[in-house]
Design a protein around this motif. Structure first.
Motif, PDB file in Angstrom:
ATOM      1  N   LYS A 130       0.580  -1.439  -0.004  1.00 36.32           N
ATOM      2  CA  LYS A 130      -0.018   0.038   0.321  1.00 36.32           C
ATOM      3  C   LYS A 130       0.878   1.454   0.348  1.00 36.32           C
ATOM      4  N   ASP A 131       1.450   1.539   1.093  1.00 40.98           N
ATOM      5  CA  ASP A 131       2.844   2.143   0.885  1.00 40.98           C
ATOM      6  C   ASP A 131       3.384   2.530  -0.707  1.00 40.98           C
ATOM      7  N   ALA A 132       3.886   1.787  -1.042  1.00 41.39           N
ATOM      8  CA  ALA A 132       3.859   1.296  -3.009  1.00 41.39           C
ATOM      9  C   ALA A 132       2.465   2.186  -3.841  1.00 41.39           C
ATOM     10  N   ILE A 133       1.498   1.706  -3.291  1.00 40.75           N
ATOM     11  CA  ILE A 133       0.382   1.889  -4.341  1.00 40.75           C
ATOM     12  C   ILE A 133       0.270   3.520  -4.257  1.00 40.75           C
ATOM     13  N   ASP A 134       0.300   4.174  -2.787  1.00 39.81           N
ATOM     14  CA  ASP A 134       0.442   5.406  -2.663  1.00 39.81           C
ATOM     15  C   ASP A 134       1.214   6.474  -3.237  1.00 39.81           C
ATOM     16  N   PHE A 135       2.643   5.334  -3.144  1.00 38.16           N
ATOM     17  CA  PHE A 135       3.755   6.755  -3.714  1.00 38.16           C
ATOM     18  C   PHE A 135       3.860   6.862  -4.931  1.00 38.16           C
ATOM     19  N   THR A 136       2.898   5.862  -5.965  1.00 37.22           N
ATOM     20  CA  THR A 136       3.021   5.655  -7.572  1.00 37.22           C
ATOM     21  C   THR A 136       1.972   6.524  -7.196  1.00 37.22           C
ATOM     22  N   ARG A 137       0.943   6.522  -6.737  1.00 33.63           N
ATOM     23  CA  ARG A 137      -0.597   7.213  -7.009  1.00 33.63           C
ATOM     24  C   ARG A 137       0.158   8.945  -6.807  1.00 33.63           C
ATOM     25  N   SER A 151      10.723  -9.882  -3.953  1.00 32.86           N
ATOM     26  CA  SER A 151      10.288  -8.359  -3.671  1.00 32.86           C
ATOM     27  C   SER A 151       9.898  -7.679  -4.204  1.00 32.86           C
ATOM     28  N   THR A 152      10.988  -6.284  -4.945  1.00 36.33           N
ATOM     29  CA  THR A 152      10.695  -5.879  -5.017  1.00 36.33           C
ATOM     30  C   THR A 152       9.970  -5.962  -6.810  1.00 36.33           C
ATOM     31  N   ILE A 153      10.387  -6.935  -7.597  1.00 36.57           N
ATOM     32  CA  ILE A 153       9.392  -7.228  -8.302  1.00 36.57           C
ATOM     33  C   ILE A 153       7.906  -7.114  -8.659  1.00 36.57           C
ATOM     34  N   ASP A 154       7.261  -7.717  -7.118  1.00 33.25           N
ATOM     35  CA  ASP A 154       6.371  -8.281  -6.791  1.00 33.25           C
ATOM     36  C   ASP A 154       5.591  -6.995  -6.396  1.00 33.25           C
ATOM     37  N   THR A 155       6.614  -6.318  -5.701  1.00 34.65           N
ATOM     38  CA  THR A 155       5.799  -4.890  -4.907  1.00 34.65           C
ATOM     39  C   THR A 155       5.409  -3.476  -6.580  1.00 34.65           C
ATOM     40  N   ALA A 156       6.437  -3.908  -7.370  1.00 37.61           N
ATOM     41  CA  ALA A 156       6.391  -2.910  -8.797  1.00 37.61           C
ATOM     42  C   ALA A 156       5.117  -3.442  -9.253  1.00 37.61           C
ATOM     43  N   LYS A 157       4.204  -5.113  -9.593  1.00 38.05           N
ATOM     44  CA  LYS A 157       2.948  -5.259 -10.054  1.00 38.05           C
ATOM     45  C   LYS A 157       2.289  -5.363  -9.199  1.00 38.05           C
ATOM     46  N   ALA A 158       2.126  -4.928  -7.923  1.00 33.78           N
ATOM     47  CA  ALA A 158       1.166  -4.214  -7.219  1.00 33.78           C
ATOM     48  C   ALA A 158       0.422  -3.235  -7.210  1.00 33.78           C
ATOM     49  N   ALA A 159       1.405  -2.560  -7.686  1.00 35.01           N
ATOM     50  CA  ALA A 159       1.654  -1.030  -7.480  1.00 35.01           C
ATOM     51  C   ALA A 159       0.862  -0.716  -8.907  1.00 35.01           C
ATOM     52  N   ASN A 160       1.736  -1.308  -9.986  1.00 33.22           N
ATOM     53  CA  ASN A 160       0.853  -0.970 -11.129  1.00 33.22           C
ATOM     54  C   ASN A 160      -0.406  -1.270 -10.986  1.00 33.22           C
ATOM     55  N   LEU A 161      -0.422  -2.111 -10.353  1.00 26.26           N
ATOM     56  CA  LEU A 161      -2.451  -3.056 -10.690  1.00 26.26           C
ATOM     57  C   LEU A 161      -3.215  -1.957  -9.694  1.00 26.26           C
ATOM     58  N   TYR A 162      -3.066  -1.659  -8.734  1.00 26.24           N
ATOM     59  CA  TYR A 162      -3.777  -0.765  -8.314  1.00 26.24           C
ATOM     60  C   TYR A 162      -4.218   0.987  -8.534  1.00 26.24           C
ATOM     61  N   ASN A 163      -3.000   1.619  -8.844  1.00 24.97           N
ATOM     62  CA  ASN A 163      -2.738   2.964 -10.243  1.00 24.97           C
ATOM     63  C   ASN A 163      -3.623   2.396 -10.963  1.00 24.97           C
ATOM     64  N   SER A 164      -3.596   1.610 -11.714  1.00 26.16           N
ATOM     65  CA  SER A 164      -4.299   1.306 -12.677  1.00 26.16           C
ATOM     66  C   SER A 164      -6.272   1.199 -12.289  1.00 26.16           C
ATOM     67  N   TYR A 165      -6.381   1.089 -11.148  1.00 25.50           N
ATOM     68  CA  TYR A 165      -7.827   0.684 -10.228  1.00 25.50           C
ATOM     69  C   TYR A 165      -8.126   2.025  -9.640  1.00 25.50           C
ATOM     70  N   PRO A 166      -8.176   3.335  -9.218  1.00 28.92           N
ATOM     71  CA  PRO A 166      -8.038   3.819  -8.464  1.00 28.92           C
ATOM     72  C   PRO A 166      -9.464   3.597  -7.506  1.00 28.92           C
ATOM     73  N   GLU A 167     -10.183   3.357  -7.955  1.00 30.32           N
ATOM     74  CA  GLU A 167     -11.176   3.112  -7.360  1.00 30.32           C
ATOM     75  C   GLU A 167     -11.739   1.737  -6.537  1.00 30.32           C
ATOM     76  N   ALA A 168     -10.528   0.811  -6.439  1.00 29.61           N
ATOM     77  CA  ALA A 168     -10.166  -0.642  -5.958  1.00 29.61           C
ATOM     78  C   ALA A 168     -10.017  -0.516  -4.731  1.00 29.61           C
ATOM     79  N   ASP A 169     -10.357  -1.864  -3.360  1.00 28.93           N
ATOM     80  CA  ASP A 169     -11.110  -1.827  -2.940  1.00 28.93           C
ATOM     81  C   ASP A 169      -9.633  -2.848  -2.677  1.00 28.93           C
ATOM     82  N   PHE A 170      -8.236  -2.419  -1.515  1.00 31.20           N
ATOM     83  CA  PHE A 170      -7.147  -4.107  -1.909  1.00 31.20           C
ATOM     84  C   PHE A 170      -7.848  -5.331  -2.234  1.00 31.20           C
ATOM     85  N   LEU A 171      -9.244  -5.419  -1.539  1.00 29.43           N
ATOM     86  CA  LEU A 171      -9.249  -7.280  -1.468  1.00 29.43           C
ATOM     87  C   LEU A 171      -9.229  -7.382  -3.249  1.00 29.43           C
TER      88      LEU A 171
END
Length: 477
Positions: A130-137, A151-171
């Motif tokens: 979530k910290d990485a997602i916030d930074f991206t946004r 760990s780094t690659i997976d974090t970037a994947k998550a940031a990418n996904l939720y940045n593309s879906y700004p209204e999504a709930d994390f779950l």
């Protein structure tokens, strides 16, 4: 967007999974394994007969560029894409090392603007995602570059996904039953992955794993849409890793290979999806994944002991980072099963163990070690299904299989895995992490919801089976 964990819902789902009897992942050729526990066996047979069984598998992987020094090209890649808002993800340790410096030098040499996120957590958590997602946004992005381990690659994947879906709930996209496991229909921002460990194969896959702190278990997000656009696989980037990090990463490669090769066949996984978009990333063993998994297995068995003997064996290191990519292509489409499913609570419930040579500020059981530690028990258990494959793996480990009886295949393979792990100085079972028999119920509870992987096991595994596997993994040698 709400990030508040729905803990009560998760707990309820975890309880439900313990009593579930009608699992689509095993409704292909092994429905009978579930019938004794069903309220109505007739209704299950009727339901299964109405569903079209899976008949297809789909191969997906990132583009891969391999070669010594190829990291220097990433700036040109960014320029070719016309990138103006590059986010470079890394962790505090890699940020001090040459692989990261090479990436920055390449971006600057090509006049590409960038910002750095260098606080990726080793073995990421929902909070660190979530910290990485916030930074991206806050910063915006048109290209991600991930420099580091899984760990780094997976974090970037998550940031990418939720940045593309700004209204999504994390779950929303977290694997069911912990999350909703929703499909991803959008095309995400390009991601270039540059691994600095020879282990996860995350540069090839659509999987992102994290520790869910509220329920003390690992889970993840798995969808082809997450896979990087390009994996830059450069043997120079793993030259300086401490030996224990190289060994742990290599064990992940090893059991990616073994688990994907012994996973339930794709056409026995369950019913075909109504829409191909819903076909899971982890589909079961299949003829194409088998090729990659077998090759990665052989390369790892040959190369990892060489690295243990000489951590600076550059030829073995080059083979291992290539093997990691091979295994990633294999398991990224076939999936893994019990070793990985059981590893998540082993890591998530860690009482304070910190593995040697890991320079982090929190307890950590490395992923590869947590996976390997149950392997002798797991493959003794699963050998009853697909015994020929288990025997083939035992041979790859150096076993003389000329006179092995069918009933002894599991023990032969288990003993060879134990020998392999002992020679790598892997801790002597989960008791070395501080676990005792009193922890088994919690470990089982943490494994049960890992449907994404456990339901690909060749043998249907109930709570009592898992308990026995954990008990048999307390001591290995």
């Amino acid at each position: 967007m709400s990030f508040s964990p729905k803990v009560s819902r998760i707990a309820q789902l975890m309880r439900l999974t313990q009593g579930a009897c009608m699992c689509p992942a095993h409704m292909g050729g092994v429905v009978s394994r579930h019938l004794p526990n069903c309220k109505s066996a007739k209704s299950v047979k009727s339901f299964a007969s109405q569903m079209k069984p899976e008949y297809a598998f789909e191969m997906a992987s990132s583009n891969i560029r391999y070669g010594e020094g190829v990291t220097r090209e990433v700036g040109m890649d960014a320029k070719n894409l016309g990138a103006k808002k590059v986010l470079v993800f890394t962790d505090p340790n890699i940020a001090k090392l040459q692989p990261f410096k090479t990436v920055i030098q390449s971006l600057e040499a090509n006049g590409v603007p960038y910002k750095v996120y260098d606080t990726v957590r080793a073995e990421p958590s929902d909070k660190s995602f979530k910290d990485a997602i916030d930074f991206t946004r806050k910063n915006g992005v048109d290209l991600f570059i991930a420099v580091g381990g899984g760990s780094t690659i997976d974090t970037a994947k998550a940031a990418n996904l939720y940045n593309s879906y700004p209204e999504a709930d994390f779950l929303d996209f977290v694997n069911a039953p912990i999350g909703k496991g929703l499909s991803i229909s959008k095309t995400l921002t390009p991601l270039i992955a540059i691994p600095t460990t020879a282990g996860t194969g995350s540069e090839t896959t659509g999987t992102a794993i994290f520790d869910f702190k509220d329920i003390k278990v690992k889970t993840g997000i798995a969808n082809r849409a997450l896979k990087p656009m390009l994996g830059i696989v450069d043997p120079l980037n793993i030259r300086t890793a401490p030996v224990n990090i190289q060994i742990s990463a290599g064990l992940d490669v090893l059991f990616h290979s073994v688990e994907s090769y012994t996973a339930i066949p794709y056409n026995q996984r369950g019913p075909a999806p109504a829409n191909p978009l819903e076909r899971p990333a982890y589909q079961g063993s299949n003829p194409i994944s088998d090729v990659w998994s077998r090759k990665a297995l052989a390369m790892t068995i040959e190369s990892l002991p060489k690295i243990k003997k000489d951590p600076n064996d550059t030829a073995a290191q080059s083979q291992m980072i290539l093997a990691a990519t091979y295994a990633g292509i294999g398991f990224g489409n076939a999936g893994v099963h019990l070793c990985h499913g059981m590893s998540y609570p082993i890591s998530g419930l860690n009482k304070g163990y910190l593995h040697p040579e890991y320079n982090v500020d929190h307890p950590l059981i490395p992923h590869g070690v947590s996976v390997a530690i149950t392997a002798p028990a797991v493959f003794n258990f699963t050998s009853a299904m697909f015994p020929d494959r288990h025997l083939e793996i035992a041979k790859a480990f150096g076993a003389d299989i000329s006179n092995v009886k069918r009933a002894d295949i599991g023990k032969v393979l288990s003993d060879k895995i134990k020998e392999f792990l002992m020679n790598l100085d892997i801790p002597n079972g989960i008791s070395a992490f501080g676990y005792t028999s009193s922890d088994i119920d919690a470990l089982v509870t943490g494994t049960l919801p890992q449907h994404r992987v456990t339901k690909l096991a060749p043998v249907k595994t109930e709570a009592e089976d898992l308990a026995r596997l954990f008990e048999n993994s307390m001591k290995l040698y």
